[in-house]
Design a protein around this motif. Structure first.
Motif, PDB file in Angstrom:
ATOM      1  N   PRO A  18      25.413  13.159  18.475  1.00 59.26           N
ATOM      2  CA  PRO A  18      26.623  12.757  17.621  1.00 59.26           C
ATOM      3  C   PRO A  18      26.432  13.899  16.998  1.00 59.26           C
ATOM      4  CG  PRO A  18      24.470  11.778  17.390  1.00 59.26           C
ATOM      5  CD  PRO A  18      24.609  12.538  18.747  1.00 59.26           C
ATOM      6  N   THR A  19      27.429  14.310  16.014  1.00 56.89           N
ATOM      7  CA  THR A  19      27.498  15.400  15.179  1.00 56.89           C
ATOM      8  C   THR A  19      26.997  15.333  14.509  1.00 56.89           C
ATOM      9  OG1 THR A  19      30.049  14.533  14.645  1.00 56.89           O
ATOM     10  CG2 THR A  19      29.884  16.207  16.980  1.00 56.89           C
ATOM     11  N   ALA A  20      26.998  15.393  13.118  1.00 58.92           N
ATOM     12  CA  ALA A  20      26.339  16.052  11.504  1.00 58.92           C
ATOM     13  C   ALA A  20      27.606  14.965  11.281  1.00 58.92           C
ATOM     14  CB  ALA A  20      26.775  16.575  10.980  1.00 58.92           C
ATOM     15  N   ALA A  21      29.419  15.110  10.977  1.00 61.30           N
ATOM     16  CA  ALA A  21      30.259  14.190  10.767  1.00 61.30           C
ATOM     17  C   ALA A  21      29.668  12.836  10.944  1.00 61.30           C
ATOM     18  CB  ALA A  21      31.150  14.540  10.992  1.00 61.30           C
ATOM     19  N   GLN A  22      29.248  12.686  12.622  1.00 69.00           N
ATOM     20  CA  GLN A  22      29.407  11.272  12.562  1.00 69.00           C
ATOM     21  C   GLN A  22      28.112  10.661  12.304  1.00 69.00           C
ATOM     22  OE1 GLN A  22      29.336  12.029  16.758  1.00 69.00           O
ATOM     23  NE2 GLN A  22      30.731  10.814  17.089  1.00 69.00           N
ATOM     24  N   LEU A  23      27.050  11.360  12.075  1.00 72.51           N
ATOM     25  CA  LEU A  23      26.010  11.115  11.539  1.00 72.51           C
ATOM     26  C   LEU A  23      25.495  10.077   9.446  1.00 72.51           C
ATOM     27  CD1 LEU A  23      23.141  12.956  12.601  1.00 72.51           C
ATOM     28  CD2 LEU A  23      23.656  10.655  13.079  1.00 72.51           C
ATOM     29  N   ALA A  24      26.451  11.067   8.964  1.00 70.56           N
ATOM     30  CA  ALA A  24      26.777  11.025   8.073  1.00 70.56           C
ATOM     31  C   ALA A  24      27.405   9.660   7.447  1.00 70.56           C
ATOM     32  CB  ALA A  24      27.719  12.836   6.962  1.00 70.56           C
ATOM     33  N   TYR A  25      28.989  10.457   8.135  1.00 72.34           N
ATOM     34  CA  TYR A  25      30.287   8.749   8.386  1.00 72.34           C
ATOM     35  C   TYR A  25      29.363   7.193   8.590  1.00 72.34           C
ATOM     36  CZ  TYR A  25      34.206  11.791   7.408  1.00 72.34           C
ATOM     37  OH  TYR A  25      35.073  12.227   6.854  1.00 72.34           O
ATOM     38  N   GLY A  26      28.735   6.853   9.433  1.00 74.17           N
ATOM     39  CA  GLY A  26      28.373   6.355   9.676  1.00 74.17           C
ATOM     40  C   GLY A  26      27.173   5.800   8.572  1.00 74.17           C
ATOM     41  N   SER A  27      25.856   6.287   8.290  1.00 73.29           N
ATOM     42  CA  SER A  27      25.426   6.398   7.213  1.00 73.29           C
ATOM     43  C   SER A  27      25.567   6.224   5.942  1.00 73.29           C
ATOM     44  CB  SER A  27      24.272   7.831   7.338  1.00 73.29           C
ATOM     45  OG  SER A  27      23.812   8.108   8.403  1.00 73.29           O
TER      46      SER A  27
END
Length: 78
Positions: A4-13
C-alpha cells in the motif's frame, strides 16, 4: 499483492479513527459487544477507503498522439 502507498495508509487510518469516534459518540454505547461491532465496522470502512484510493501509475497508458500536419493546424493570430 502490491504494497500500500502512503496515501492509502493515511486515508485508511484516518477513516478508521474518525469513523470509530463518530459511531461511538452517535450510538452512545458502552457495552462490550456494541463497541466491538463499531470497531469492526470502522475497520471494514477503513479497508474499503484504503483500497479505493487511486494508485499512481495504475492508469492505462495512452498511445502517443499522431503528429498534426502543418495544413491541419489552426493559425493563431495575435
Amino acid at each position: 499483492m502490491p504494497r500500500p502507498t502512503a496515501a492509502q495508509l493515511a486515508y485508511g487510518s484516518c477513516t478508521v479513527i474518525f469513523s470509530t469516534l463518530a459511531m461511538l459518540l452517535l450510538s452512545q454505547t458502552s457495552s462490550g459487544p456494541g463497541v466491538a461491532v463499531i470497531a469492526l465496522a470502522a475497520l471494514a470502512l477503513g479497508l474499503l477507503v484504503a483500497l479505493t484510493v487511486p494508485v499512481p501509475g495504475a492508469r492505462a497508458e495512452r498511445a502517443p498522439a499522431e503528429p498534426v500536419a502543418e495544413e491541419e493546424r489552426v493559425p493563431t493570430t495575435l
